[in-house]
Design a protein around this motif. Sequence first.
Motif, PDB file in Angstrom:
ATOM      1  N   PHE A 266       0.837  -1.204   0.000  1.00  0.00           N
ATOM      2  CA  PHE A 266       0.000   0.000   0.000  1.00  0.00           C
ATOM      3  C   PHE A 266       0.873   1.256   0.000  1.00  0.00           C
ATOM      4  O   PHE A 266       0.638   2.193  -0.781  1.00  0.00           O
ATOM      5  CB  PHE A 266      -0.918   0.009   1.220  1.00  0.00           C
ATOM      6  CG  PHE A 266      -1.706   1.283   1.373  1.00  0.00           C
ATOM      7  CD1 PHE A 266      -2.829   1.513   0.592  1.00  0.00           C
ATOM      8  CD2 PHE A 266      -1.301   2.255   2.280  1.00  0.00           C
ATOM      9  CE1 PHE A 266      -3.548   2.704   0.724  1.00  0.00           C
ATOM     10  CE2 PHE A 266      -2.007   3.436   2.418  1.00  0.00           C
ATOM     11  CZ  PHE A 266      -3.131   3.667   1.637  1.00  0.00           C
ATOM     12  N   ILE A 267       1.893   1.267   0.859  1.00  0.00           N
ATOM     13  CA  ILE A 267       2.774   2.434   0.931  1.00  0.00           C
ATOM     14  C   ILE A 267       3.509   2.632  -0.388  1.00  0.00           C
ATOM     15  O   ILE A 267       3.593   3.748  -0.923  1.00  0.00           O
ATOM     16  CB  ILE A 267       3.783   2.277   2.091  1.00  0.00           C
ATOM     17  CG1 ILE A 267       3.042   2.295   3.440  1.00  0.00           C
ATOM     18  CG2 ILE A 267       4.828   3.390   2.047  1.00  0.00           C
ATOM     19  CD1 ILE A 267       3.930   1.977   4.630  1.00  0.00           C
ATOM     20  N   GLY A 268       4.044   1.538  -0.940  1.00  0.00           N
ATOM     21  CA  GLY A 268       4.795   1.636  -2.189  1.00  0.00           C
ATOM     22  C   GLY A 268       3.940   2.069  -3.361  1.00  0.00           C
ATOM     23  O   GLY A 268       4.327   2.955  -4.139  1.00  0.00           O
ATOM     24  N   SER A 269       2.765   1.462  -3.509  1.00  0.00           N
ATOM     25  CA  SER A 269       1.904   1.802  -4.638  1.00  0.00           C
ATOM     26  C   SER A 269       1.320   3.198  -4.491  1.00  0.00           C
ATOM     27  O   SER A 269       1.182   3.932  -5.482  1.00  0.00           O
ATOM     28  CB  SER A 269       0.775   0.768  -4.762  1.00  0.00           C
ATOM     29  OG  SER A 269       0.003   0.708  -3.577  1.00  0.00           O
ATOM     30  N   PHE A 270       0.996   3.585  -3.261  1.00  0.00           N
ATOM     31  CA  PHE A 270       0.461   4.933  -3.049  1.00  0.00           C
ATOM     32  C   PHE A 270       1.522   5.993  -3.355  1.00  0.00           C
ATOM     33  O   PHE A 270       1.247   6.987  -4.043  1.00  0.00           O
ATOM     34  CB  PHE A 270      -0.025   5.090  -1.608  1.00  0.00           C
ATOM     35  CG  PHE A 270      -0.518   6.480  -1.280  1.00  0.00           C
ATOM     36  CD1 PHE A 270      -1.796   6.873  -1.642  1.00  0.00           C
ATOM     37  CD2 PHE A 270       0.307   7.392  -0.629  1.00  0.00           C
ATOM     38  CE1 PHE A 270      -2.262   8.160  -1.353  1.00  0.00           C
ATOM     39  CE2 PHE A 270      -0.138   8.675  -0.344  1.00  0.00           C
ATOM     40  CZ  PHE A 270      -1.426   9.051  -0.706  1.00  0.00           C
ATOM     41  N   ALA A 271       2.757   5.771  -2.863  1.00  0.00           N
ATOM     42  CA  ALA A 271       3.828   6.755  -3.069  1.00  0.00           C
ATOM     43  C   ALA A 271       4.169   6.893  -4.547  1.00  0.00           C
ATOM     44  O   ALA A 271       4.300   8.015  -5.064  1.00  0.00           O
ATOM     45  CB  ALA A 271       5.063   6.339  -2.269  1.00  0.00           C
ATOM     46  N   THR A 272       4.297   5.776  -5.246  1.00  0.00           N
ATOM     47  CA  THR A 272       4.651   5.841  -6.668  1.00  0.00           C
ATOM     48  C   THR A 272       3.494   6.382  -7.508  1.00  0.00           C
ATOM     49  O   THR A 272       3.720   7.099  -8.494  1.00  0.00           O
ATOM     50  CB  THR A 272       5.068   4.454  -7.183  1.00  0.00           C
ATOM     51  OG1 THR A 272       4.070   3.480  -6.834  1.00  0.00           O
ATOM     52  CG2 THR A 272       6.401   4.030  -6.600  1.00  0.00           C
ATOM     53  N   SER A 273       2.267   6.047  -7.132  1.00  0.00           N
ATOM     54  CA  SER A 273       1.112   6.594  -7.847  1.00  0.00           C
ATOM     55  C   SER A 273       1.031   8.107  -7.666  1.00  0.00           C
ATOM     56  O   SER A 273       0.702   8.838  -8.606  1.00  0.00           O
ATOM     57  CB  SER A 273      -0.181   5.939  -7.357  1.00  0.00           C
ATOM     58  OG  SER A 273      -0.206   4.561  -7.665  1.00  0.00           O
ATOM     59  N   TYR A 274       1.333   8.576  -6.468  1.00  0.00           N
ATOM     60  CA  TYR A 274       1.335  10.016  -6.202  1.00  0.00           C
ATOM     61  C   TYR A 274       2.380  10.721  -7.068  1.00  0.00           C
ATOM     62  O   TYR A 274       2.123  11.777  -7.666  1.00  0.00           O
ATOM     63  CB  TYR A 274       1.615  10.267  -4.725  1.00  0.00           C
ATOM     64  CG  TYR A 274       1.712  11.730  -4.365  1.00  0.00           C
ATOM     65  CD1 TYR A 274       0.565  12.480  -4.124  1.00  0.00           C
ATOM     66  CD2 TYR A 274       2.958  12.354  -4.267  1.00  0.00           C
ATOM     67  CE1 TYR A 274       0.648  13.833  -3.795  1.00  0.00           C
ATOM     68  CE2 TYR A 274       3.057  13.693  -3.929  1.00  0.00           C
ATOM     69  CZ  TYR A 274       1.909  14.439  -3.706  1.00  0.00           C
ATOM     70  OH  TYR A 274       1.993  15.765  -3.382  1.00  0.00           O
ATOM     71  N   ILE A 275       3.567  10.111  -7.147  1.00  0.00           N
ATOM     72  CA  ILE A 275       4.637  10.684  -7.962  1.00  0.00           C
ATOM     73  C   ILE A 275       4.246  10.691  -9.440  1.00  0.00           C
ATOM     74  O   ILE A 275       4.448  11.672 -10.157  1.00  0.00           O
ATOM     75  CB  ILE A 275       5.946   9.892  -7.749  1.00  0.00           C
ATOM     76  CG1 ILE A 275       6.468  10.117  -6.333  1.00  0.00           C
ATOM     77  CG2 ILE A 275       7.006  10.284  -8.782  1.00  0.00           C
ATOM     78  CD1 ILE A 275       7.615   9.207  -5.958  1.00  0.00           C
ATOM     79  N   GLY A 276       3.683   9.578  -9.904  1.00  0.00           N
ATOM     80  CA  GLY A 276       3.266   9.507 -11.294  1.00  0.00           C
ATOM     81  C   GLY A 276       2.131  10.454 -11.622  1.00  0.00           C
ATOM     82  O   GLY A 276       2.126  11.105 -12.673  1.00  0.00           O
ATOM     83  N   TYR A 277       1.157  10.562 -10.728  1.00  0.00           N
ATOM     84  CA  TYR A 277       0.002  11.430 -10.949  1.00  0.00           C
ATOM     85  C   TYR A 277       0.425  12.893 -11.068  1.00  0.00           C
ATOM     86  O   TYR A 277      -0.145  13.661 -11.846  1.00  0.00           O
ATOM     87  CB  TYR A 277      -0.985  11.263  -9.797  1.00  0.00           C
ATOM     88  CG  TYR A 277      -2.204  12.136  -9.901  1.00  0.00           C
ATOM     89  CD1 TYR A 277      -3.251  11.805 -10.760  1.00  0.00           C
ATOM     90  CD2 TYR A 277      -2.317  13.296  -9.144  1.00  0.00           C
ATOM     91  CE1 TYR A 277      -4.380  12.610 -10.864  1.00  0.00           C
ATOM     92  CE2 TYR A 277      -3.434  14.108  -9.235  1.00  0.00           C
ATOM     93  CZ  TYR A 277      -4.463  13.761 -10.099  1.00  0.00           C
ATOM     94  OH  TYR A 277      -5.576  14.570 -10.193  1.00  0.00           O
ATOM     95  N   ASN A 278       1.455  13.268 -10.280  1.00  0.00           N
ATOM     96  CA  ASN A 278       1.931  14.653 -10.307  1.00  0.00           C
ATOM     97  C   ASN A 278       3.044  14.876 -11.325  1.00  0.00           C
ATOM     98  O   ASN A 278       3.669  15.939 -11.334  1.00  0.00           O
ATOM     99  CB  ASN A 278       2.412  15.058  -8.910  1.00  0.00           C
ATOM    100  CG  ASN A 278       1.264  15.247  -7.931  1.00  0.00           C
ATOM    101  OD1 ASN A 278       0.580  16.269  -7.939  1.00  0.00           O
ATOM    102  ND2 ASN A 278       1.036  14.245  -7.100  1.00  0.00           N
ATOM    103  N   SER A 279       3.313  13.860 -12.159  1.00  0.00           N
ATOM    104  CA  SER A 279       4.270  13.964 -13.268  1.00  0.00           C
ATOM    105  C   SER A 279       5.672  14.342 -12.819  1.00  0.00           C
ATOM    106  O   SER A 279       6.375  15.108 -13.493  1.00  0.00           O
ATOM    107  CB  SER A 279       3.766  14.975 -14.308  1.00  0.00           C
ATOM    108  OG  SER A 279       2.500  14.594 -14.810  1.00  0.00           O
ATOM    109  N   TYR A 280       6.095  13.807 -11.674  1.00  0.00           N
ATOM    110  CA  TYR A 280       7.474  14.008 -11.249  1.00  0.00           C
ATOM    111  C   TYR A 280       8.414  13.184 -12.131  1.00  0.00           C
ATOM    112  O   TYR A 280       7.987  12.307 -12.871  1.00  0.00           O
ATOM    113  CB  TYR A 280       7.645  13.613  -9.785  1.00  0.00           C
ATOM    114  CG  TYR A 280       6.992  14.562  -8.813  1.00  0.00           C
ATOM    115  CD1 TYR A 280       7.424  15.888  -8.695  1.00  0.00           C
ATOM    116  CD2 TYR A 280       5.939  14.147  -8.007  1.00  0.00           C
ATOM    117  CE1 TYR A 280       6.831  16.757  -7.797  1.00  0.00           C
ATOM    118  CE2 TYR A 280       5.331  15.012  -7.109  1.00  0.00           C
ATOM    119  CZ  TYR A 280       5.785  16.316  -7.016  1.00  0.00           C
ATOM    120  OH  TYR A 280       5.184  17.187  -6.146  1.00  0.00           O
ATOM    121  N   ASP A 281       9.709  13.470 -12.010  1.00  0.00           N
ATOM    122  CA  ASP A 281      10.704  12.782 -12.828  1.00  0.00           C
ATOM    123  C   ASP A 281      10.620  11.263 -12.632  1.00  0.00           C
ATOM    124  O   ASP A 281      10.420  10.781 -11.507  1.00  0.00           O
ATOM    125  CB  ASP A 281      12.101  13.277 -12.455  1.00  0.00           C
ATOM    126  CG  ASP A 281      13.167  12.715 -13.378  1.00  0.00           C
ATOM    127  OD1 ASP A 281      13.247  13.169 -14.527  1.00  0.00           O
ATOM    128  OD2 ASP A 281      13.898  11.806 -12.937  1.00  0.00           O
TER     129      ASP A 281
END
Length: 418
Positions: free
Chosen positions: A365-380
């Motif tokens: 949950f922590i891993g998928s939430f963190a990476t989804s947040y990064i992807g959703y906000n179009s970070y590097d």
Amino acid sequence: MFKPLIQLVGANLLAQAISFSIMPIITRLHTPDSLGKYQFFITLALVLTPFISGSFAIAIESSTSKHRALVNLKLGMQFSFIVVIALIIISPIIMFLLSISQIDWFTFYLPLLVIFMYLSANFQFAMGFMTNSRSYSNQSTYTITKSGVSNILKLCFSLISKTGFSLVFALVITELFQVYRVVRVNYKGIKSFLIRFKWRVFKRNFFEIKIYPTYVTMATVLSILMNWFPILITGIFYGPKYAGLLGLAFMVVNTPVYPFISALQNVCFGELSRSRTPNKLKSIYKKSMLIALVPCILGLYILYKFGGELFSVIFGNEWTSAGRYAFICFIPISLSFILSPVYNTLNHFFSFQKLFFWINCIILFIGSFATSYIGYNSYDFDLFIIVFAFTMSIGHLILFSSSVILTIFVKKQINYNS
């Protein structure tokens, strides 16, 4: 322990040598987009196959007698057959939902996915039975021939059609060939398992080891997702190009390493299936960790120093950045190589499945939430991979330390009560 390990590892080395000899041609025939679709298929198959198999392969390989292994083999085959029939019945609904979704291209892959998962589940049962019987040489033979047939078919089909579908179709044909060989050569009477079906017997045997299709399966799925979910998230937020690049990085570092992890874990299961004294556990696990440590350190050094250059030379210029992604992803994979044979076997032998299930849930949950947040906000995208690697590394350390501490506690309780 070393002789069977050398057999299994040697077979995997040869199998991976075959794969890598073909891969530079495949990457020049296919675009990142087509490889991304292929990787998406593989990821879904990895995630869903444990639901088809009910994780009975683990029950088979850890059975305390040959009779019990045969009973579990029969149960696994019947279970997978029932599940796949149910899946076929509802497949029209799934295909309709896929056709109106963002991944409508996958609609035509669904029938192949169902076939592949069923064949893969039954092949896992056969390999689990060989592990329990300590038929390591047979396992090695199947591993080598599977890699050879699969890669030859991939190359031939890619010359005909440079799409992800050609790669997927090669996988299905290979799995069909392997299952046919097992049934024809090793288990001629295995078809009778499906014909002589008695619901009352099936139900009784199922509930005796129901932990496998429940907690063990969920833990297996979570473990797979912890390593492969970035492919799915990448495809959604960063597009097929990055999914293809990450897919190649995973194919280079995940695909070759996980057979070694599985081989090492299988040997630990086999060596500890009859005796689990403290000295035996320490001896087997010490050897296992030392064996895994050397290739992990070597792999990290090579990928750090030469990853991008190697990928460019071997796979083509458009795959250079995949070398950098491979180094980052190899960090949690190295920890898994070293630690997972220990914590997975301890988890099984001392029944920590429920606790490990929830630990895996939290980590995922922590891993998928963190990476989804990064992807959703179009970070590097590099940040996306770093966060994934960090989260999964912490997860492996938590699982290892928890299993060791709990095992010591259980052993002390047993000694105290006795």
